[in-house]
Design an enzyme around this catalytic site. Structure first.
Site, short mmCIF file in Angstrom:
data_model
loop_
_atom_site.label_atom_id
_atom_site.label_comp_id
_atom_site.label_asym_id
_atom_site.label_seq_id
_atom_site.Cartn_x
_atom_site.Cartn_y
_atom_site.Cartn_z
N ASP A 429 0.87 -1.17 0.00
CA ASP A 429 0.00 0.00 0.00
C ASP A 429 0.92 1.23 0.00
O ASP A 429 2.09 1.13 0.36
CB ASP A 429 -0.88 -0.04 1.25
CG ASP A 429 -1.62 1.27 1.47
OD1 ASP A 429 -2.31 1.70 0.54
OD2 ASP A 429 -1.47 1.86 2.56
N ASP A 654 -6.85 -1.96 3.63
CA ASP A 654 -5.86 -2.96 3.23
C ASP A 654 -6.20 -4.35 3.76
O ASP A 654 -5.57 -5.34 3.35
CB ASP A 654 -4.46 -2.57 3.74
CG ASP A 654 -3.99 -1.26 3.15
OD1 ASP A 654 -4.21 -1.04 1.96
OD2 ASP A 654 -3.40 -0.46 3.90
#
Length: 759
Positions: A429, A654
């Site tokens: 990420d 996430d």
């Protein structure tokens, strides 16, 4: 490939039990099997180091009494574990006196073994048979009582373990010697095998003692973390301070922490300014500045200020307690390779017993030498003790997770540790993982004839005191500028213009000026010509950055056009260690992929700066999970078969990708959801810990393979030699003990591991 982070049934509950009476890995396995047979139990895992069983109850209500009864039926003791976050279960009393018992057995065995050592020099120092019996009996039945007790547990459960092998083998040698003594008398030159039984018991006790010491050393990380928690806290109540045991502190209590003291609770600062040393929890060496409103963590050290902290978490809900549970869970779990070892061990003991019987019958019937047949059978049983096989995986895993924890890498489960060694792709990420997660001033470009330091000082003066994130970024950049830079000028009349920006009046010789900072649209409204900075603005915006302009107009002089002073470009700054982390991954042969919801320009800029191999931008949370599954697919990058993929993230968005990856790694600076989903937590939020986690996994997996190799080599080579009569029981016992020592020693060398690059 199985999902490395498969989640347990959310409806399941977990119950912890303290288990007493375990002595080896086979004991832990036996307790697990007994618990799994209880109706309603989905799974059970036993941590041999901490002697705690975690039982997952999946269906219906299971009475605690049923679980305790199942453990007791297997020959062990159980009670409900009091998980108050305060202390670890004490090691068994037997472990505390293990060294004394080894010394006692050795003192009695030495007179029996010494004549064997001097016999090659022509010295006959053999003791009379009755003296040998007097010395060997306490070793066999007092110091060696544990082998009978634990071996009986195994036999009653219709399984075998090393204790059963030792009990049978040494009893055969002792019994044969006692038969010779009673049947033929104590004639000169008569040979007995009391020394074999005594020395084998002593050597195995010594190996057990080393195992116990190894277990103690592998939980040092947990004990070190527990030692951070103060026993008492100073609570402010009714205008005075009351010192209370930490267990009596409640949420919302205000705790007073004096300079130099450890902070006893997780909380938020109500009053006081200080620096806090959080190095033992996060690995961050620099003391962190704290002010009212900031969170502090129990166990960290207060610096120079007096603090009043409002408690937000106590007991098992504190960060420290959660960290301890993560380490305990990692050491309790079995890696996939360990489950294979367990299956091998389940058939190993019956096979060895069969070989022992065949050796006895073969020598007795073929050669007619039954005493020699008994000795050879005893040697087979002794050298085949599977202690090294049982120690091979758990000692390496415990050592690996322990050393990783000391460097800020918390490995939640052994499966993540094992899979991480094979990671070929790491997906990142962006925001909060590779970047700091908040806007920073990335560029300050002055117009012609304007000094950059003066531009930054003027911008900081106009935006001083504003809570806007971009204003804070300007102020932080100015505060971090060199001391010789231009000081901030005096401004007044600061006002925010909704949707436009901010303006203020600059007092200066030669006439006041209006300074305004804002968007390109506001500049156009005020008639500001961007000139050459228009091109610079377009370039900054192409990289996903937010651009503000700084301009000045003479105060009170209508018709005078404002003059452009410069532009400020804001963006999410890359973390300092991100580029080094990506370089380290490339050296490990690992490919990197950026998965982000940001626009293509911002994603590409970050990728260029730190060296990401592949970029996928504007990816929604559910699409991140799909992208991870695609990365795992076979055939990509010329790799045959599915690839092992790790995902690194820090936010709620996430979590799906962390769960979809083989190995999930969460930044501790992120959300609890991410940390609960991931198998590995990086305590410093530093990307450099990603290659470090892969490296420690590779080192640990290598130790597991080395340990299994040596464990099998000892048995594969030793058992045939013993069956053919080339090994006496004493030599067999020494070889068996040596195998355990070599496995434990090899695993403990992991304690010297350091992250690549010294992170």
């Amino acid at each position: 490939m199985a999902d490395g982070n498969a989640q347990a049934d959310p409806s399941a509950a977990t119950l912890a039990l303290d288990i007493g009476g375990m002595t080896c890995a086979a004991c832990a396995t036996r307790v697990e099997k007994s618990l799994r047979k209880v109706g309603g139990v989905a799974d059970a895992g036993v941590n041999l180091a901490t002697e705690v069983a975690n039982v997952r109850i999946a269906a219906g209500a299971v009475r605690v009494s049923e679980l305790i009864a199942a453990v007791e039926a297997a020959g062990y003791q159980a009670r409900v574990h009091a998980d108050d976050g305060a202390t670890m279960p004490a090691m068994p009393e037997r472990a505390d006196r293990g060294g004394v018992w080894v010394a006692g057995a050795a003192l009695l065995s030495l007179p029996l073994a010494a004549p064997m050592l001097v016999a090659p020099f022509g010295v006959d120092a053999m003791l009379p048979g009755w003296w040998q019996l007097l010395l060997a009996a306490p070793v066999q039945f007092v110091f060696g009582a544990r082998f009978y007790r634990d071996g009986w547990k195994a036999a009653r459960a219709l399984s075998g373990n090393m204790d059963l092998l030792v009990a049978i083998g040494t009893s055969a040698a002792f019994g044969l010697s006692l038969y010779f003594l009673l049947a033929h008398g104590d004639g000169h030159g008569a040979h007995y095998y009391f020394e074999a039984s005594a020395v084998v018991v002593t050597l195995v006790l010594f190996g057990k003692w080393l195992e116990t010491r190894a277990k103690r050393r592998t939980v040092e990380a947990i004990r070190a973390l527990q030692s951070l928690r103060p026993d008492t806290a100073r609570v402010a109540a009714g205008g005075r301070e009351i010192e209370l045991p930490i267990a009596q502190v409640a949420v919302d209590d205000v705790v007073v922490v004096r300079p130099g003291e450890r902070i006893p609770v997780d909380g938020a600062i109500v009053d006081g300014l200080t620096h806090v040393d959080e190095s033992m929890l996060t690995g961050e060496s620099r003391p962190m500045s704290k002010q009212p409103g900031d969170r502090v963590t129990g166990g960290s050290i207060n610096g120079e200020g007096l603090l009043r902290v409002r408690t937000v978490a106590v007991g098992t809900e504190t960060v420290l307690a959660r960290i301890i549970r993560l380490v305990e869970d990692a050491q309790a779990a079995k890696a996939p390779i360990q489950r294979l070892v367990d299956r091998v061990s389940a058939v190993f003991v019956p096979v060895v017993l069969g070989i022992g019987v065949l050796t006895l019958l073969g020598w007795g019937l073929a050669a007619g030498d039954w005493p020699q047949a008994v000795l050879n059978a005893v040697s087979v049983l002794v050298i085949a003790c599977p202690c090294a096989l049982g120690l091979a995986t758990p000692t390496a895993i415990m050592a690996g997770t322990g050393v990783a924890a000391r460097h800020g890498i918390l490995i939640k489960d052994a499966q993540a540790l094992e899979l991480a060694h094979a990671v070929r792709v790491v997906a990142f990420d962006k925001t909060g993982t590779l970047t700091v997660g908040q806007p920073g001033l990335l560029a300050a470009e002055p117009a012609a004839g304007v000094d950059r330091s003066a531009l930054l000082a003027l911008s900081a003066a106009v935006q001083r005191g504003s809570e806007h994130p971009l204003a804070k970024a300007v102020q932080q950049a100015f505060d971090a500028s060199p001391p010789a830079s231009v000081p901030a000028p005096q401004v007044s009349g600061i006002r925010a213009v909704a949707g436009r920006g901010v303006s203020a009046t600059l007092r200066q010789e030669g006439g006041d000026a209006e300074i305004f900072i804002g968007s390109e649209g506001w500049m156009a409204e005020r008639g500001v010509a961007l000139g050459e900075l228009a091109r610079a603005s377009a370039a900054q915006q192409a990289e996903g950055r937010t651009v503000s302009f700084v301009a000045a107009a003479p105060a009170g002089e209508a018709g005078q056009p404002p003059r452009l002073l410069g532009l400020l470009a804001f963006g999410d700054a890359v973390k300092p260690g991100a580029a080094r982390a990506l370089a380290a991954l490339r050296r490990l042969g690992v490919r990197s992929v950026l998965l982000t919801g940001d626009n293509a320009g911002a994603a590409a800029a970050v990728a260029r700066e730190i060296g990401i191999d592949e970029v996928r931008s504007q990816v929604l949370p559910e699409q991140k999970a799909e992208a991870v599954r695609a990365l795992r697919a076979a055939g990509a990058d010329g790799i045959t078969g599915p690839r092992v993929v790790a995902m690194v993230g820090d936010g709620v968005n996430d979590a799906p990708a962390l769960a979809a990856a083989d190995v999930g790694m969460a930044m501790s600076t992120g959300t609890d959801v991410a940390m609960h989903t991931a198998g590995i937590t990086l305590m410093r939020g530093d990307p450099a810990l990603v290659p470090a986690a892969i490296d420690v996994s590779r080192r640990t997996y290598a130790k597991i393979r080395q340990n299994l190799f040596w464990a099998f080599v000892y048995n594969v080579v030793g058992i045939p030699l013993a069956a053919l009569g080339y090994l006496s029981p004493v030599i067999a016992g020494a070889a068996m003990a040596l195998s355990s020592v070599s496995v434990v020693t090899n695993a403990l060398t992991l304690r010297r591991w350091r992250p690549p690059g010294g992170n």
